[in-house]
Design a protein around this motif. Structure first.
Motif, PDB file in Angstrom:
ATOM      1  N   ALA A 126       0.845  -1.199   0.000  1.00 13.71           N
ATOM      2  CA  ALA A 126       0.000   0.000   0.000  1.00 13.71           C
ATOM      3  C   ALA A 126       0.884   1.253   0.000  1.00 13.71           C
ATOM      4  O   ALA A 126       0.964   1.980   0.995  1.00 13.71           O
ATOM      5  N   ASN A 127       1.516   1.506  -1.138  1.00 12.63           N
ATOM      6  CA  ASN A 127       2.474   2.605  -1.242  1.00 12.63           C
ATOM      7  C   ASN A 127       1.848   3.932  -1.652  1.00 12.63           C
ATOM      8  O   ASN A 127       2.525   4.958  -1.692  1.00 12.63           O
ATOM      9  N   SER A 128       0.544   3.927  -1.992  1.00  8.04           N
ATOM     10  CA  SER A 128      -0.148   5.159  -2.363  1.00  8.04           C
ATOM     11  C   SER A 128       0.653   5.912  -3.426  1.00  8.04           C
ATOM     12  O   SER A 128       0.946   5.367  -4.476  1.00  8.04           O
ATOM     13  N   LEU A 129       1.041   7.167  -3.153  1.00 11.49           N
ATOM     14  CA  LEU A 129       1.833   7.951  -4.095  1.00 11.49           C
ATOM     15  C   LEU A 129       3.318   7.940  -3.745  1.00 11.49           C
ATOM     16  O   LEU A 129       4.106   8.697  -4.305  1.00 11.49           O
ATOM     17  N   HIS A 130       3.698   7.087  -2.793  1.00 14.28           N
ATOM     18  CA  HIS A 130       5.110   6.887  -2.510  1.00 14.28           C
ATOM     19  C   HIS A 130       5.762   6.140  -3.672  1.00 14.28           C
ATOM     20  O   HIS A 130       5.078   5.563  -4.524  1.00 14.28           O
ATOM     21  N   ARG A 131       7.064   6.102  -3.665  1.00 13.04           N
ATOM     22  CA  ARG A 131       7.767   5.341  -4.694  1.00 13.04           C
ATOM     23  C   ARG A 131       7.481   3.850  -4.546  1.00 13.04           C
ATOM     24  O   ARG A 131       7.247   3.352  -3.443  1.00 13.04           O
ATOM     25  N   LYS A 132       7.507   3.159  -5.665  1.00  9.57           N
ATOM     26  CA  LYS A 132       7.343   1.711  -5.614  1.00  9.57           C
ATOM     27  C   LYS A 132       8.619   1.070  -5.075  1.00  9.57           C
ATOM     28  O   LYS A 132       9.728   1.507  -5.389  1.00  9.57           O
ATOM     29  N   MET A 133       8.438   0.064  -4.269  1.00  9.68           N
ATOM     30  CA  MET A 133       9.579  -0.621  -3.696  1.00  9.68           C
ATOM     31  C   MET A 133      10.294  -1.444  -4.758  1.00  9.68           C
ATOM     32  O   MET A 133       9.678  -1.963  -5.690  1.00  9.68           O
ATOM     33  N   THR A 134      11.601  -1.577  -4.605  1.00 12.73           N
ATOM     34  CA  THR A 134      12.389  -2.401  -5.520  1.00 12.73           C
ATOM     35  C   THR A 134      12.191  -3.874  -5.167  1.00 12.73           C
ATOM     36  O   THR A 134      11.727  -4.217  -4.067  1.00 12.73           O
ATOM     37  N   ARG A 154       1.636 -11.971  -8.184  1.00 11.55           N
ATOM     38  CA  ARG A 154       0.702 -11.902  -7.065  1.00 11.55           C
ATOM     39  C   ARG A 154       1.279 -11.160  -5.860  1.00 11.55           C
ATOM     40  O   ARG A 154       0.672 -11.149  -4.792  1.00 11.55           O
ATOM     41  N   TYR A 155       2.428 -10.547  -6.043  1.00 10.46           N
ATOM     42  CA  TYR A 155       3.040  -9.704  -5.012  1.00 10.46           C
ATOM     43  C   TYR A 155       3.602  -8.477  -5.715  1.00 10.46           C
ATOM     44  O   TYR A 155       4.576  -8.580  -6.464  1.00 10.46           O
ATOM     45  N   TYR A 156       2.971  -7.333  -5.499  1.00  8.14           N
ATOM     46  CA  TYR A 156       3.331  -6.159  -6.289  1.00  8.14           C
ATOM     47  C   TYR A 156       2.958  -4.878  -5.552  1.00  8.14           C
ATOM     48  O   TYR A 156       2.249  -4.897  -4.541  1.00  8.14           O
ATOM     49  N   ASN A 157       3.448  -3.755  -6.096  1.00  6.76           N
ATOM     50  CA  ASN A 157       3.144  -2.437  -5.556  1.00  6.76           C
ATOM     51  C   ASN A 157       1.811  -1.931  -6.098  1.00  6.76           C
ATOM     52  O   ASN A 157       1.462  -2.178  -7.266  1.00  6.76           O
ATOM     53  N   HIS A 158       1.082  -1.215  -5.275  1.00  2.30           N
ATOM     54  CA  HIS A 158      -0.109  -0.499  -5.735  1.00  2.30           C
ATOM     55  C   HIS A 158       0.291   0.561  -6.756  1.00  2.30           C
ATOM     56  O   HIS A 158       1.361   1.180  -6.640  1.00  2.30           O
ATOM     57  N   ASN A 182      -7.804   0.679  -5.012  1.00  2.31           N
ATOM     58  CA  ASN A 182      -7.316  -0.482  -5.738  1.00  2.31           C
ATOM     59  C   ASN A 182      -8.443  -1.464  -6.067  1.00  2.31           C
ATOM     60  O   ASN A 182      -9.172  -1.904  -5.178  1.00  2.31           O
ATOM     61  N   ARG A 183      -8.578  -1.785  -7.356  1.00  2.00           N
ATOM     62  CA  ARG A 183      -9.674  -2.653  -7.807  1.00  2.00           C
ATOM     63  C   ARG A 183      -9.563  -4.065  -7.232  1.00  2.00           C
ATOM     64  O   ARG A 183     -10.555  -4.643  -6.778  1.00  2.00           O
ATOM     65  N   ARG A 184      -8.380  -4.642  -7.279  1.00  2.00           N
ATOM     66  CA  ARG A 184      -8.213  -6.013  -6.766  1.00  2.00           C
ATOM     67  C   ARG A 184      -8.651  -6.087  -5.300  1.00  2.00           C
ATOM     68  O   ARG A 184      -9.350  -7.025  -4.895  1.00  2.00           O
ATOM     69  N   ALA A 185      -8.267  -5.097  -4.509  1.00  2.00           N
ATOM     70  CA  ALA A 185      -8.644  -5.099  -3.095  1.00  2.00           C
ATOM     71  C   ALA A 185     -10.156  -5.006  -2.936  1.00  2.00           C
ATOM     72  O   ALA A 185     -10.769  -5.761  -2.165  1.00  2.00           O
ATOM     73  N   MET A 186     -10.789  -4.091  -3.690  1.00  2.00           N
ATOM     74  CA  MET A 186     -12.216  -3.862  -3.517  1.00  2.00           C
ATOM     75  C   MET A 186     -13.068  -4.988  -4.075  1.00  2.00           C
ATOM     76  O   MET A 186     -14.208  -5.192  -3.639  1.00  2.00           O
ATOM     77  N   GLU A 187     -12.558  -5.729  -5.033  1.00  2.00           N
ATOM     78  CA  GLU A 187     -13.322  -6.841  -5.610  1.00  2.00           C
ATOM     79  C   GLU A 187     -13.034  -8.171  -4.914  1.00  2.00           C
ATOM     80  O   GLU A 187     -13.508  -9.218  -5.352  1.00  2.00           O
ATOM     81  N   GLY A 211      -3.465   4.363   1.679  1.00  2.00           N
ATOM     82  CA  GLY A 211      -2.452   3.491   1.097  1.00  2.00           C
ATOM     83  C   GLY A 211      -2.810   2.903  -0.246  1.00  2.00           C
ATOM     84  O   GLY A 211      -1.923   2.613  -1.063  1.00  2.00           O
ATOM     85  N   LEU A 212      -4.106   2.738  -0.522  1.00  4.47           N
ATOM     86  CA  LEU A 212      -4.534   2.089  -1.766  1.00  4.47           C
ATOM     87  C   LEU A 212      -5.367   3.013  -2.650  1.00  4.47           C
ATOM     88  O   LEU A 212      -6.117   2.545  -3.504  1.00  4.47           O
ATOM     89  N   CYS A 213      -5.226   4.329  -2.475  1.00  6.99           N
ATOM     90  CA  CYS A 213      -6.052   5.261  -3.245  1.00  6.99           C
ATOM     91  C   CYS A 213      -5.288   5.846  -4.434  1.00  6.99           C
ATOM     92  O   CYS A 213      -4.151   5.450  -4.721  1.00  6.99           O
ATOM     93  N   ASP A 214      -5.901   6.830  -5.112  1.00  6.00           N
ATOM     94  CA  ASP A 214      -5.265   7.504  -6.241  1.00  6.00           C
ATOM     95  C   ASP A 214      -5.003   8.970  -5.895  1.00  6.00           C
ATOM     96  O   ASP A 214      -5.301   9.425  -4.783  1.00  6.00           O
TER      97      ASP A 214
END
Length: 534
Positions: A126-134, A154-158, A182-187, A211-214
């Motif tokens: 749940a990185n929101s607008l933070h940088r994506k983790m390496t 199946r393991y990735y950054n928002h 995040n669509r995957r989370a809400m569905e 954490g999971l918004c736009d």
């Protein structure tokens, strides 16, 4: 004698007297030893609360005995879709020694999922607008076994800019704040959130709704007026930011079954080699003094980037002191109780001059430079806001920070910060003006968006949020003086004054506030919430 009698009013609050030792202060990636004026109040962190003897057992107990929710095992069924979201690398600080508590939580939750026939599982950061983790950071956080089983499909950054991967929930009822997540989370049939509550601002509804918004969702509350209206965003009951996020979180919970697992950590930041950094210098023994001499000698021989790399390689020794699971708000209330127990330091009276060193520790510079914009957010944002009831510093008081204020930015992590700092701030430091004129220009910049989506850059709107987060401090503090700034132009761009050293900075502050000005020093690095009373 009077000074001696008031030397210590609380185990974490001492007063400098004639025989007090010099204080160790962070200075970016370095540490300096400074004599502090007699009568200065120095505030230290509370001693660490003893960690739980078996954190895995505590997590299992929490998920089997949740608050106001069915046990996790009773919510799992074969064939269901489960998403597990977790905090990103901005928590905790510095990154904790492995195994990370998120790995332990995942191991418990995944075992339970597998035992109940659930195999449609995604792990989302749940990185929101933070940088994506390496990938390396992601592997370190969850361990090799889980990483290899889930990464990358199946393991990735928002991704806050992935239109197809987002879904609109609507608006809050009375305030019309938008929320797209995040669509995957809400569905999913069930969203499980794994939280580390390092400071009271973390966790609760903030985990999912932020954490999971736009960008558009975040823009509704990451704005100057919300920060000004937050009488410390580190104390949720008095935080307008928290109130807005709370409303958005209720919208999430109305549309999705969310099972929160929250943990509280103690403040055991350093191992035995660096534990002197949070210790009262008056209590140093021979071994402590040798540790300081060895550390100072080692640091003095290294260039800045080597010191930074060495500091970032030292894992924090945090321990879990509480774990609760279940319904969002009730779980978070229990965790906040533990946060306050660890962090609150009673302080009587405000000060005229506040001294705080700026260490190379921030949620936004993990494995990178603490650029000038982040120095600003740590000083006027985080350090200023670490209070309850009223600010430690009086209205129009002087804040003194120690930091070299070098003009260095990470081009991979903070590309939009460079343009914000060197193009926009020389034009205006008015947060409302910057938001109105330039924020969307940056937020919609295709090159910056691509660097956020495909690389490891912070979202192009993020430097604006960092400037806003210092707004209540900027409105309250009369002057900021940088002691030891290696140049004049960085403090000038920030609207600050500079001094060659701390002694000169204190003399400047006294010329503004009077010779009898009350001085307080936050002994950094520290996580402490000053409960200020009259």
């Amino acid at each position: 004698m009077a000074l001696q009698l008031r030397r210590k009013t609380h185990e974490s609050v001492i007063y400098i007297d004639r025989d007090s030792a010099p204080r160790i202060m962070p200075f970016g990636e370095d540490f300096i030893l400074e004599d502090i004026p007699i009568g200065t109040r120095v505030i230290y962190p509370n001693p660490p609360i003893k960690g739980l003897p078996n954190r895995e057992a505590a997590i299992r107990y929490a998920v089997n005995n949740p608050i106001d929710a069915k046990p996790l095992y009773a919510q799992l069924e074969p064939g269901m879709k489960v998403t597990i979201a977790m905090d990103d690398i901005s928590l905790p600080l510095p990154p904790m020694a492995t195994p990370d508590v998120r790995q332990t939580m995942l191991e418990v939750v995944l075992d339970m999922c597998y035992a109940n026939g659930v195999d449609d599982i995604h792990l989302i950061i749940a990185n929101s607008l933070h940088r994506k983790m390496t990938e390396w950071e992601m592997k370190r956080m969850v361990g090799n076994t889980i990483h290899n089983a889930f990464y990358p499909d199946r393991y990735y950054n928002h991704d806050a800019e992935d239109d197809e991967g987002l879904v609109t929930l609507g608006h809050t009822k009375h305030h019309k704040e938008p929320l797209r997540v995040n669509r995957r989370a809400m569905e999913s049939d069930l969203l499980i959130y794994l939280n580390i509550n390092l400071v009271p601002m973390d966790g609760g509804h903030k985990s999912v709704a932020v954490g999971l918004c736009d960008y558009e969702s975040l823009r509704a509350h990451h704005e100057p007026q919300t920060i000004i209206d937050s009488d410390s965003y580190m104390y949720p009951p008095d935080s307008e930011l928290n109130h807005k996020v709370h409303r958005l979180g209720k919208l999430v919970d109305d549309n999705l079954n969310v099972f929160h697992i929250e943990t509280a950590l103690n403040n055991k930041m350093f191992d035995e080699g660096y534990d002197i950094l949070t210790k009262n210098e008056d209590d140093f023994d021979f071994t402590d003094r040798m540790k300081w001499e060895a550390m100072k000698r080692s640091f003095s021989k290294l260039p800045r980037k080597a010191r930074r790399k060495m500091l970032h390689a030292i894992p924090a020794q945090y321990e879990v002191i509480a774990c609760y699971a279940g319904e969002t708000e009730k779980v978070h209330d229990k965790i906040l109780e533990k946060n306050y127990q660890q962090y609150i330091v009673p302080v009587k009276g405000q000060c005229d001059i506040m001294i705080t060193g700026i260490p190379d520790i921030s949620p936004y510079n993990v494995y990178s430079a603490l650029n000038p914009l982040l120095v600003q957010v740590m000083a006027l944002g985080y350090h200023y806001n670490m209070y309850k009831n009223k600010p430690l510093i009086k209205k129009d008081g002087v804040m003194i920070i120690t930091h070299p204020c070098f003009d260095e930015f990470d081009h991979d992590f903070h590309p939009s910060y460079i343009e914000f700092f060197h193009r926009l701030l020389p034009e205006s430091r008015d947060a409302f003006y910057l938001r109105e004129k330039y924020e969307r220009e940056f937020a919609e910049n295709p090159a910056y968006i691509e660097m956020y989506r495909r690389g490891n850059a912070y979202h192009p709107a993020h430097p604006f949020f960092m400037w806003y987060w210092g707004e209540n401090g900027r409105q309250h503090v009369g002057k900021v003086i940088v002691a030891g700034a290696e140049n004049a132009h960085i403090p000038e761009i920030l609207g600050w004054e500079r001094a060659d050293n701390l002694t000169e900075a204190i003399a400047m502050a006294r010329s503004y506030m009077g010779r009898n000005a009350e001085i307080s020093m936050l002994h950094q690095p520290v996580i402490a919430l000053c409960e200020v009373t009259d």
